[in-house]
Motif scaffolding. Structure first.
Motif: not given
Ligand code: ADP
Ligand code: MG
Length: 240
Positions: A94-96, A103-104, A109-113
């Motif tokens: 779900x998170x991804x 992100x893509x 950034x992954x962290x912010x997202x």
């Protein structure tokens, strides 16, 4: 915000959209109803060019998106779309699912997202599902996640194509509730739906499509109490 001028769309000989003119202002909630096959999905999909119009012009936030030179991917980032069948990636958590696009596309950034996605999941009461996979979720949960996945891109408009049609009846309410919240927050929305209660309660305008044209439109009060077009009257007599 969206301006549609003389939009036509054909699939081969099948003239699906036959001259649509429509203006949608910021903050409006436009509900589109009409019989099956009347072109509602095609109209919605033309708005973000998931379907390429055969002719006509669509401008979004002042940019002619039907112009070949337009960077449609950039414009699409501002238009969220929610489908009947959720279209979540089943093999991603779900998170991804929620963080993939921002992100893509290099917007976060992954962290912010991740942080943003967790906030969105908290909002819909599903933060405990962050690491779950879509097949483990109910239809209502999937659709609410599909909605916040769109929100993660901070869209200016949200397009919904029968977002509750594939749900078991007991799950329709939770999805409509979330959509109502977005409406109250001022989101511009275009919603194809058979939920007449939602149309009455939330729409600023209701459009009736028949055979590829918008044959009637009015604020919901007037639309439902005083339908003028005979085909709309006939349609309402069957669905109300
Ligand atoms: P609605 O959403 O109102 O039920 P659609 O826009 O899905 O209507 O479909 C309108 C017409 O366009 C139908 O006759 C359908 O078969 C046709 N159509 C829609 N998408 C395609 C496509 N990708 N290729 C060929 N025909 C299509
Ligand atoms: Mg449809």
């Amino acid at each position: 915000m969206i301006s549609v001028h003389n939009l036509h769309k054909s699939f081969g000989d099948n003239k699906v959209l036959r001259g649509i003119d429509e203006q949608i202002a910021q903050g409006e909630k436009v509900v589109v109803i009409g019989p099956s096959g009347s072109g509602k999905s095609t109209f919605l999909r033309c708005l973000n060019l998931l379907e390429e119009p055969t002719s006509g012009e669509i401008t979004f936030e002042g940019v002619n998106i039907t112009d070949k030179k337009c960077d449609i991917n950039k414009m699409r980032q501002k238009m969220g779309m929610v489908f009947q069948h959720f279209n979540l990636f089943p093999h991603l958590t779900v998170l991804r699912n929620i963080t993939l696009a921002p992100v893509q596309l290099g917007l976060q950034s992954q962290k912010e997202a991740d942080k943003n996605a967790m906030k969105l999941l908290e909002r819909i009461g599903l933060s405990d599902k962050a690491e779950a996979y879509p097949p483990q979720l109910s239809g209502g949960q999937k659709q609410r996640i599909a909605i916040v996945r769109s929100l993660a891109m901070n869209p200016d408009v949200m397009l919904f194509d029968e977002p509750t049609s594939a749900l078991d009846p007991e799950m329709v309410g939770e999805v409509l509730e979330l959509m109502k919240e977005l409406a109250l927050e001022g989101m511009t929305m275009v919603v194809v739906t058979h939920e007449m209660g939602f149309a009455r309660e939330v729409a600023t305008r209701v459009l009736f499509m028949d055979e590829g044209q918008i044959v009637e439109q009015a604020p919901p009060q007037e639309f439902f109490s005083n339908p003028k077009n005979p085909r709309l009257r006939d349609f309402l007599s069957k669905v109300l």
